[in-house]
Scaffold this motif. Structure first.
Motif, PDB file in Angstrom:
ATOM      1  N   VAL A   1       0.846  -1.189   0.000  1.00  0.00           N
ATOM      2  CA  VAL A   1       0.000   0.000   0.000  1.00  0.00           C
ATOM      3  C   VAL A   1       0.885   1.245   0.000  1.00  0.00           C
ATOM      4  O   VAL A   1       1.792   1.364   0.814  1.00  0.00           O
ATOM      5  N   GLN A   2       0.606   2.152  -0.930  1.00  0.00           N
ATOM      6  CA  GLN A   2       1.335   3.422  -0.980  1.00  0.00           C
ATOM      7  C   GLN A   2       0.347   4.570  -1.102  1.00  0.00           C
ATOM      8  O   GLN A   2      -0.641   4.473  -1.823  1.00  0.00           O
ATOM      9  N   LEU A   3       0.616   5.631  -0.376  1.00  0.00           N
ATOM     10  CA  LEU A   3      -0.196   6.839  -0.423  1.00  0.00           C
ATOM     11  C   LEU A   3       0.729   8.023  -0.654  1.00  0.00           C
ATOM     12  O   LEU A   3       1.738   8.163   0.051  1.00  0.00           O
ATOM     13  N   VAL A   4       0.387   8.841  -1.628  1.00  0.00           N
ATOM     14  CA  VAL A   4       1.229   9.988  -1.968  1.00  0.00           C
ATOM     15  C   VAL A   4       0.369  11.241  -1.977  1.00  0.00           C
ATOM     16  O   VAL A   4      -0.514  11.397  -2.824  1.00  0.00           O
ATOM     17  N   GLU A   5       0.640  12.125  -1.020  1.00  0.00           N
ATOM     18  CA  GLU A   5      -0.111  13.369  -0.913  1.00  0.00           C
ATOM     19  C   GLU A   5       0.504  14.469  -1.776  1.00  0.00           C
ATOM     20  O   GLU A   5       1.718  14.473  -2.022  1.00  0.00           O
ATOM     21  N   SER A   6      -0.346  15.404  -2.165  1.00  0.00           N
ATOM     22  CA  SER A   6       0.109  16.598  -2.878  1.00  0.00           C
ATOM     23  C   SER A   6      -0.914  17.700  -2.650  1.00  0.00           C
ATOM     24  O   SER A   6      -2.009  17.443  -2.131  1.00  0.00           O
ATOM     25  N   GLY A   7      -0.553  18.910  -3.060  1.00  0.00           N
ATOM     26  CA  GLY A   7      -1.501  20.013  -3.003  1.00  0.00           C
ATOM     27  C   GLY A   7      -1.307  20.983  -1.853  1.00  0.00           C
ATOM     28  O   GLY A   7      -2.004  21.990  -1.770  1.00  0.00           O
TER      29      GLY A   7
ATOM     30  N   SER B   1      -8.120  28.970   0.235  1.00  0.00           N
ATOM     31  CA  SER B   1      -8.506  27.573   0.052  1.00  0.00           C
ATOM     32  C   SER B   1      -7.355  26.769  -0.531  1.00  0.00           C
ATOM     33  O   SER B   1      -6.501  27.312  -1.258  1.00  0.00           O
ATOM     34  N   LEU B   2      -7.365  25.485  -0.228  1.00  0.00           N
ATOM     35  CA  LEU B   2      -6.456  24.524  -0.841  1.00  0.00           C
ATOM     36  C   LEU B   2      -7.199  23.211  -1.016  1.00  0.00           C
ATOM     37  O   LEU B   2      -8.117  22.901  -0.242  1.00  0.00           O
ATOM     38  N   ARG B   3      -6.787  22.433  -2.013  1.00  0.00           N
ATOM     39  CA  ARG B   3      -7.313  21.089  -2.154  1.00  0.00           C
ATOM     40  C   ARG B   3      -6.142  20.111  -2.121  1.00  0.00           C
ATOM     41  O   ARG B   3      -5.265  20.160  -2.994  1.00  0.00           O
ATOM     42  N   LEU B   4      -6.149  19.265  -1.148  1.00  0.00           N
ATOM     43  CA  LEU B   4      -5.142  18.234  -1.035  1.00  0.00           C
ATOM     44  C   LEU B   4      -5.597  16.985  -1.774  1.00  0.00           C
ATOM     45  O   LEU B   4      -6.782  16.661  -1.787  1.00  0.00           O
ATOM     46  N   SER B   5      -4.635  16.313  -2.391  1.00  0.00           N
ATOM     47  CA  SER B   5      -4.901  15.064  -3.090  1.00  0.00           C
ATOM     48  C   SER B   5      -4.031  13.961  -2.508  1.00  0.00           C
ATOM     49  O   SER B   5      -2.936  14.231  -2.012  1.00  0.00           O
ATOM     50  N   CYS B   6      -4.533  12.744  -2.596  1.00  0.00           N
ATOM     51  CA  CYS B   6      -3.782  11.590  -2.106  1.00  0.00           C
ATOM     52  C   CYS B   6      -4.007  10.436  -3.072  1.00  0.00           C
ATOM     53  O   CYS B   6      -5.115   9.909  -3.178  1.00  0.00           O
ATOM     54  N   LYS B   7      -2.963  10.098  -3.815  1.00  0.00           N
ATOM     55  CA  LYS B   7      -3.035   8.982  -4.753  1.00  0.00           C
ATOM     56  C   LYS B   7      -2.737   7.704  -3.986  1.00  0.00           C
ATOM     57  O   LYS B   7      -1.690   7.588  -3.335  1.00  0.00           O
ATOM     58  N   VAL B   8      -3.645   6.762  -4.074  1.00  0.00           N
ATOM     59  CA  VAL B   8      -3.534   5.519  -3.308  1.00  0.00           C
ATOM     60  C   VAL B   8      -3.317   4.347  -4.251  1.00  0.00           C
ATOM     61  O   VAL B   8      -4.016   4.220  -5.258  1.00  0.00           O
TER      62      VAL B   8
ATOM     63  N   GLU C   1      -1.701   4.007  14.597  1.00  0.00           N
ATOM     64  CA  GLU C   1      -0.519   3.266  14.150  1.00  0.00           C
ATOM     65  C   GLU C   1      -0.866   2.128  13.198  1.00  0.00           C
ATOM     66  O   GLU C   1      -0.001   1.681  12.445  1.00  0.00           O
ATOM     67  N   ASP C   2      -2.103   1.648  13.217  1.00  0.00           N
ATOM     68  CA  ASP C   2      -2.460   0.537  12.342  1.00  0.00           C
ATOM     69  C   ASP C   2      -2.950   1.001  10.968  1.00  0.00           C
ATOM     70  O   ASP C   2      -3.359   0.187  10.145  1.00  0.00           O
ATOM     71  N   ASN C   3      -2.950   2.320  10.723  1.00  0.00           N
ATOM     72  CA  ASN C   3      -3.321   2.813   9.392  1.00  0.00           C
ATOM     73  C   ASN C   3      -2.100   2.791   8.485  1.00  0.00           C
ATOM     74  O   ASN C   3      -0.960   2.810   8.956  1.00  0.00           O
ATOM     75  N   TYR C   4      -2.339   2.834   7.184  1.00  0.00           N
ATOM     76  CA  TYR C   4      -1.287   3.151   6.232  1.00  0.00           C
ATOM     77  C   TYR C   4      -1.283   4.677   6.076  1.00  0.00           C
ATOM     78  O   TYR C   4      -2.337   5.305   5.992  1.00  0.00           O
ATOM     79  N   TRP C   5      -0.088   5.258   6.008  1.00  0.00           N
ATOM     80  CA  TRP C   5       0.031   6.708   5.873  1.00  0.00           C
ATOM     81  C   TRP C   5       0.851   7.074   4.652  1.00  0.00           C
ATOM     82  O   TRP C   5       1.711   6.291   4.218  1.00  0.00           O
ATOM     83  N   GLY C   6       0.660   8.323   4.198  1.00  0.00           N
ATOM     84  CA  GLY C   6       1.557   8.863   3.205  1.00  0.00           C
ATOM     85  C   GLY C   6       2.695   9.614   3.871  1.00  0.00           C
ATOM     86  O   GLY C   6       2.870   9.557   5.080  1.00  0.00           O
ATOM     87  N   GLN C   7       3.445  10.352   3.048  1.00  0.00           N
ATOM     88  CA  GLN C   7       4.610  11.080   3.570  1.00  0.00           C
ATOM     89  C   GLN C   7       4.250  12.475   4.061  1.00  0.00           C
ATOM     90  O   GLN C   7       5.058  13.140   4.706  1.00  0.00           O
ATOM     91  N   GLY C   8       3.047  12.919   3.732  1.00  0.00           N
ATOM     92  CA  GLY C   8       2.572  14.207   4.204  1.00  0.00           C
ATOM     93  C   GLY C   8       2.803  15.337   3.231  1.00  0.00           C
ATOM     94  O   GLY C   8       3.679  15.278   2.366  1.00  0.00           O
TER      95      GLY C   8
END
Length: 124
Positions: free
Chosen positions: A2-8, A17-24, A110-117
């Motif tokens: 599982v990989q999560l990559v945030e952006s925005g 305003s901002l819109r954050l995205s997370c590609k999973v 701690e049991d979630n998958y996370w992105g790098q932020g």
């Protein structure tokens, strides 16, 4: 895997305003629980928004009415629309997957998958 990559993320003035995205990737959206959490310098992690496959959403009181979580499952991308940003929203924002419940208290554990932020900075 599982990989999560945030952006925005970025720097904005209060009220902006901002819109954050997370590609999973590597995560099944058949029966999902996903969300966003944040962590400011010197502060504890705070669940911001959660969303599950039943359509249940939950938001931290501090962001209700200003932030909206959504998912485009065709693109495997999670979003966080943030309006009327305040200086106290300044933090590193992370997306999370595989939470037990959409409740914000279960986002960023701690049991979630996370992105790098992705960093969000709001100036007054």
């Amino acid at each position: 895997e599982v990989q999560l990559v945030e952006s925005g993320g970025g720097s904005v003035q209060a009220g902006g305003s901002l819109r954050l995205s997370c590609k999973v990737s590597g995560y099944s959206f058949y029966n999902y629980c996903v969300g966003w959490f944040r962590q400011a310098v010197g502060k504890e992690r705070e669940g911001v928004a959660g969303l599950d496959s039943d359509g249940t959403t939950d938001y931290a009181d501090s962001v209700k009415g200003r932030f909206t979580i959504s998912l485009d499952d065709a693109k495997n991308t999670l979003y966080l629309q943030m309006n009327n940003l305040k200086p106290e929203d300044t933090a590193m924002y992370y997306c999370a997957a595989d939470c037990r419940l959409a409740d914000v208290s279960m986002i960023g554990t701690e049991d979630n998958y996370w992105g790098q932020g992705t960093q969000v900075t709001v100036s007054s």
